[in-house]
Design an enzyme around this catalytic site. Structure first.
Site, PDB file in Angstrom:
ATOM      1  N   MET A  35       2.523  -7.403  -9.556  1.00  0.00           N
ATOM      2  CA  MET A  35       1.867  -8.086 -10.682  1.00  0.00           C
ATOM      3  C   MET A  35       1.123  -7.084 -11.582  1.00  0.00           C
ATOM      4  O   MET A  35       1.276  -7.096 -12.802  1.00  0.00           O
ATOM      5  CB  MET A  35       0.892  -9.131 -10.111  1.00  0.00           C
ATOM      6  N   LEU A  36       0.347  -6.199 -10.991  1.00  0.00           N
ATOM      7  CA  LEU A  36      -0.365  -5.190 -11.786  1.00  0.00           C
ATOM      8  C   LEU A  36       0.612  -4.116 -12.269  1.00  0.00           C
ATOM      9  O   LEU A  36       0.533  -3.677 -13.424  1.00  0.00           O
ATOM     10  CB  LEU A  36      -1.481  -4.551 -10.940  1.00  0.00           C
ATOM     11  N   ILE A  53       5.686   3.847  -0.041  1.00  0.00           N
ATOM     12  CA  ILE A  53       4.562   4.806   0.029  1.00  0.00           C
ATOM     13  C   ILE A  53       4.136   5.095   1.471  1.00  0.00           C
ATOM     14  O   ILE A  53       3.402   6.045   1.719  1.00  0.00           O
ATOM     15  CB  ILE A  53       3.340   4.354  -0.821  1.00  0.00           C
ATOM     16  N   THR A 100     -10.171  -3.267  -3.780  1.00  0.00           N
ATOM     17  CA  THR A 100     -10.479  -4.694  -3.745  1.00  0.00           C
ATOM     18  C   THR A 100     -11.949  -5.002  -3.452  1.00  0.00           C
ATOM     19  O   THR A 100     -12.637  -4.202  -2.796  1.00  0.00           O
ATOM     20  CB  THR A 100      -9.609  -5.362  -2.650  1.00  0.00           C
ATOM     21  N   ASP A 101     -12.375  -6.176  -3.879  1.00  0.00           N
ATOM     22  CA  ASP A 101     -13.700  -6.705  -3.522  1.00  0.00           C
ATOM     23  C   ASP A 101     -13.813  -6.939  -2.014  1.00  0.00           C
ATOM     24  O   ASP A 101     -14.916  -7.002  -1.473  1.00  0.00           O
ATOM     25  CB  ASP A 101     -13.945  -8.021  -4.265  1.00  0.00           C
ATOM     26  N   TYR A 142      -7.314  -6.975   5.995  1.00  0.00           N
ATOM     27  CA  TYR A 142      -6.887  -6.482   4.670  1.00  0.00           C
ATOM     28  C   TYR A 142      -7.956  -5.549   4.084  1.00  0.00           C
ATOM     29  O   TYR A 142      -7.654  -4.441   3.631  1.00  0.00           O
ATOM     30  CB  TYR A 142      -6.622  -7.672   3.750  1.00  0.00           C
ATOM     31  N   TRP A 156      -9.532 -11.272  -7.514  1.00  0.00           N
ATOM     32  CA  TRP A 156      -9.084 -12.557  -8.068  1.00  0.00           C
ATOM     33  C   TRP A 156      -8.071 -12.342  -9.206  1.00  0.00           C
ATOM     34  O   TRP A 156      -8.203 -12.902 -10.300  1.00  0.00           O
ATOM     35  CB  TRP A 156     -10.297 -13.358  -8.570  1.00  0.00           C
TER      36      TRP A 156
HETATM   37  N1  LIG Z   1      -3.834  -9.892  -6.176  1.00  0.00           N
HETATM   38  C1  LIG Z   1      -5.157  -9.893  -6.092  1.00  0.00           C
HETATM   39  O1  LIG Z   1      -5.831 -10.926  -6.258  1.00  0.00           O
HETATM   40  C2  LIG Z   1      -5.888  -8.616  -5.803  1.00  0.00           C
HETATM   41  C3  LIG Z   1      -7.268  -8.688  -5.584  1.00  0.00           C
HETATM   42  C4  LIG Z   1      -7.971  -7.517  -5.340  1.00  0.00           C
HETATM   43  C5  LIG Z   1      -7.313  -6.289  -5.331  1.00  0.00           C
HETATM   44  N2  LIG Z   1      -5.975  -6.264  -5.519  1.00  0.00           N
HETATM   45  C6  LIG Z   1      -5.330  -4.939  -5.483  1.00  0.00           C
HETATM   46  O2  LIG Z   1      -4.682  -4.734  -6.727  1.00  0.00           O
HETATM   47  C7  LIG Z   1      -3.510  -3.946  -6.540  1.00  0.00           C
HETATM   48  C8  LIG Z   1      -2.314  -4.626  -7.195  1.00  0.00           C
HETATM   49  O3  LIG Z   1      -2.107  -5.885  -6.578  1.00  0.00           O
HETATM   50  P1  LIG Z   1      -1.016  -6.920  -7.103  1.00  0.00           P
HETATM   51  O4  LIG Z   1      -1.697  -8.214  -7.207  1.00  0.00           O
HETATM   52  O5  LIG Z   1      -0.276  -6.340  -8.257  1.00  0.00           O
HETATM   53  O6  LIG Z   1      -0.080  -6.964  -5.833  1.00  0.00           O
HETATM   54  P2  LIG Z   1       1.472  -7.385  -5.707  1.00  0.00           P
HETATM   55  O7  LIG Z   1       1.880  -8.223  -6.853  1.00  0.00           O
HETATM   56  O8  LIG Z   1       1.630  -7.880  -4.321  1.00  0.00           O
HETATM   57  O9  LIG Z   1       2.189  -5.975  -5.872  1.00  0.00           O
HETATM   58  C9  LIG Z   1       2.195  -5.005  -4.860  1.00  0.00           C
HETATM   59  C10 LIG Z   1       3.515  -4.320  -4.914  1.00  0.00           C
HETATM   60  O10 LIG Z   1       3.536  -3.318  -3.900  1.00  0.00           O
HETATM   61  C11 LIG Z   1       4.808  -3.366  -3.273  1.00  0.00           C
HETATM   62  N3  LIG Z   1       4.749  -2.773  -1.940  1.00  0.00           N
HETATM   63  C12 LIG Z   1       4.385  -3.336  -0.767  1.00  0.00           C
HETATM   64  N4  LIG Z   1       4.484  -2.438   0.225  1.00  0.00           N
HETATM   65  C13 LIG Z   1       4.936  -1.288  -0.332  1.00  0.00           C
HETATM   66  C14 LIG Z   1       5.255  -0.011   0.160  1.00  0.00           C
HETATM   67  N5  LIG Z   1       5.159   0.298   1.478  1.00  0.00           N
HETATM   68  N6  LIG Z   1       5.685   0.944  -0.702  1.00  0.00           N
HETATM   69  C15 LIG Z   1       5.831   0.665  -2.010  1.00  0.00           C
HETATM   70  N7  LIG Z   1       5.553  -0.529  -2.544  1.00  0.00           N
HETATM   71  C16 LIG Z   1       5.104  -1.491  -1.718  1.00  0.00           C
HETATM   72  C17 LIG Z   1       5.158  -4.837  -3.239  1.00  0.00           C
HETATM   73  O11 LIG Z   1       6.533  -4.996  -3.045  1.00  0.00           O
HETATM   74  P3  LIG Z   1       7.073  -6.352  -2.303  1.00  0.00           P
HETATM   75  O12 LIG Z   1       6.643  -7.473  -3.199  1.00  0.00           O
HETATM   76  O13 LIG Z   1       8.539  -6.108  -2.251  1.00  0.00           O
HETATM   77  O14 LIG Z   1       6.389  -6.385  -0.979  1.00  0.00           O
HETATM   78  C18 LIG Z   1       4.714  -5.266  -4.628  1.00  0.00           C
HETATM   79  O15 LIG Z   1       5.708  -5.046  -5.592  1.00  0.00           O
HETATM   80  C19 LIG Z   1      -3.396  -3.731  -5.028  1.00  0.00           C
HETATM   81  O16 LIG Z   1      -3.962  -2.507  -4.701  1.00  0.00           O
HETATM   82  C20 LIG Z   1      -4.244  -4.839  -4.432  1.00  0.00           C
HETATM   83  O17 LIG Z   1      -4.739  -4.488  -3.173  1.00  0.00           O
HETATM   84  C21 LIG Z   1      -5.248  -7.387  -5.758  1.00  0.00           C
END
Ligand SMILES: NC(=O)c1ccc[n+]([C@@H]2O[C@H](COP(=O)([O-])OP(=O)(O)OC[C@H]3O[C@@H](n4cnc5c(N)ncnc54)[C@H](OP(=O)(O)O)[C@@H]3O)[C@@H](O)[C@H]2O)c1
Length: 299
Positions: free
Chosen positions: A12-13, A38, A102-103, A126, A152
């Site tokens: 998503m990001l 990674i 993350t928070d 997590y 969020w």
């Molecule tokens: N979403 C939230 O509400 C939230 C809140 C706080 C912080 N964050 C942080 O914000 C960042 C971005 O989150 P997001 O919401 O964009 O998450 P996301 O949509 O789940 O995207 C994460 C991406 O990482 C990929 N991934 C998973 N394991 C991997 C690996 N071993 N090597 C390479 N790629 C891998 C996933 O692929 P697959 O889909 O194929 O698994 C997915 O494309 C993350 O660091 C997350 O911890 C998110």
């Protein structure tokens, strides 16, 4: 020209960040999970040596918060050691690393916004994995990394709370939504802008909180999504029949495997100290994001 490498680029990001880099005419390489895992140290070294980036943004993460409780080792392999692999490769290559976090690294028991240097104390698997990632990044790149904590998140790409609420609003289903957890709904496109601003302004390395300003609860967030949805659809008989609103419930009424923080509001002083405006109010962000998300959700 500055060369960027984005990992987890299909997330998503990752999608919003690469869209923004494209829009700005930046030179970047976008690697999705299928291109680079990674958690594979050797593959990470090879990718960084081949792309020769100036800046790496690690959008790859294990984000299944509940599943992490049962699969902590796998979550840690990505969020802890995976981050460490990238940090080591960046240190060797002389690249900067931007590492979203993350928070959930905080305990969630505060009553005022967590400053960037507040003591951490994750309540679940997590958060522990993400904290391990922060520590690995800081250890390998003390003067060349940005830890960008967010929370969020929602956006046009991928599953998220806004899309779920839109689906329920369209079906005329009134959900019970938790009203005793406080946080800052944040649009991924705003986080992407903040990441670029760090580099454009040569901000000092360190921890930044990329969350919207203001605060609400999941219930308050849902109410605003339903309101926006209802004001954007034609007011015909069918829409009137299906016009419902969310109702407030407590955390105890919505049990999940991972404990959610009751208070997840993050402070924004580091942006101001670096001469960068923090992200604006959450409601304003939702209004700006809404047309694109509605188009995606109904497309
Ligand atoms: N979403 C939230 O509400 C939230 C809140 C706080 C912080 N964050 C942080 O914000 C960042 C971005 O989150 P997001 O919401 O964009 O998450 P996301 O949509 O789940 O995207 C994460 C991406 O990482 C990929 N991934 C998973 N394991 C991997 C690996 N071993 N090597 C390479 N790629 C891998 C996933 O692929 P697959 O889909 O194929 O698994 C997915 O494309 C993350 O660091 C997350 O911890 C998110």
């Amino acid at each position: 020209m500055t060369r960027w490498l984005v990992t987890g680029a299909a997330g998503m990001l990752g999608r919003d960040l690469t869209d923004l880099l494209r829009l700005r005419g930046a030179e970047f390489t976008a690697l999705a999970r299928a291109d680079l895992d990674i958690a594979d140290a050797r593959a990470v070294t090879a990718a960084v040596s081949s792309v020769k980036p100036d800046i790496v943004v690690n959008c790859a993460a294990w984000t299944a918060v509940d599943a992490a409780e049962e699969h902590e080792a796998q979550a840690l392999a990505v969020n802890g050691r995976g981050a460490g692999n990238l940090a080591a490769a960046c240190a060797n290559a002389g690249a900067l690393l931007v590492h979203p976090s993350t928070d959930y690294v905080f305990d969630g028991h505060a009553a005022i916004p967590y400053p960037e240097d507040a003591p951490t104390g994750p309540a679940g698997a997590y958060g522990r994995g993400k904290l391990a990632g922060e520590q690995a990044v800081r250890a390998a790149l003390p003067g060349a990394s940005y830890i960008v904590r967010t929370a969020w998140l929602y956006g046009a790409h991928g599953k998220n709370f806004v899309k779920t609420m839109l689906r329920l609003a369209a079906n005329g289903t009134a959900p019970g939504v938790v009203a005793d957890q406080h946080g800052q709904p944040t649009w991924t496109a705003d986080v992407a802008e903040q990441v670029l601003a760090l580099l454009e302004k040569s901000a000092p390395p360190g921890v930044y909180h990329a969350t919207s300003s203001g605060q609400t609860t999941w219930f308050g967030f849902a109410e605003e999504i339903f309101r926006l949805y209802h004001s954007s659809v034609a007011r015909d008989e069918d829409a009137e029949r299906k016009r419902v609103a969310p109702r407030p419930i407590s955390t105890a009424e919505y049990p999940t495997p991972a404990q959610r923080p009751a208070y997840s509001v993050l402070g924004h002083d580091a942006w101001r100290a670096a001469g960068i405006e923090p992200i604006g109010d959450w409601r304003d962000a939702l209004h700006r994001a809404f047309p694109a998300i509605l188009a995606q959700a109904s497309g």
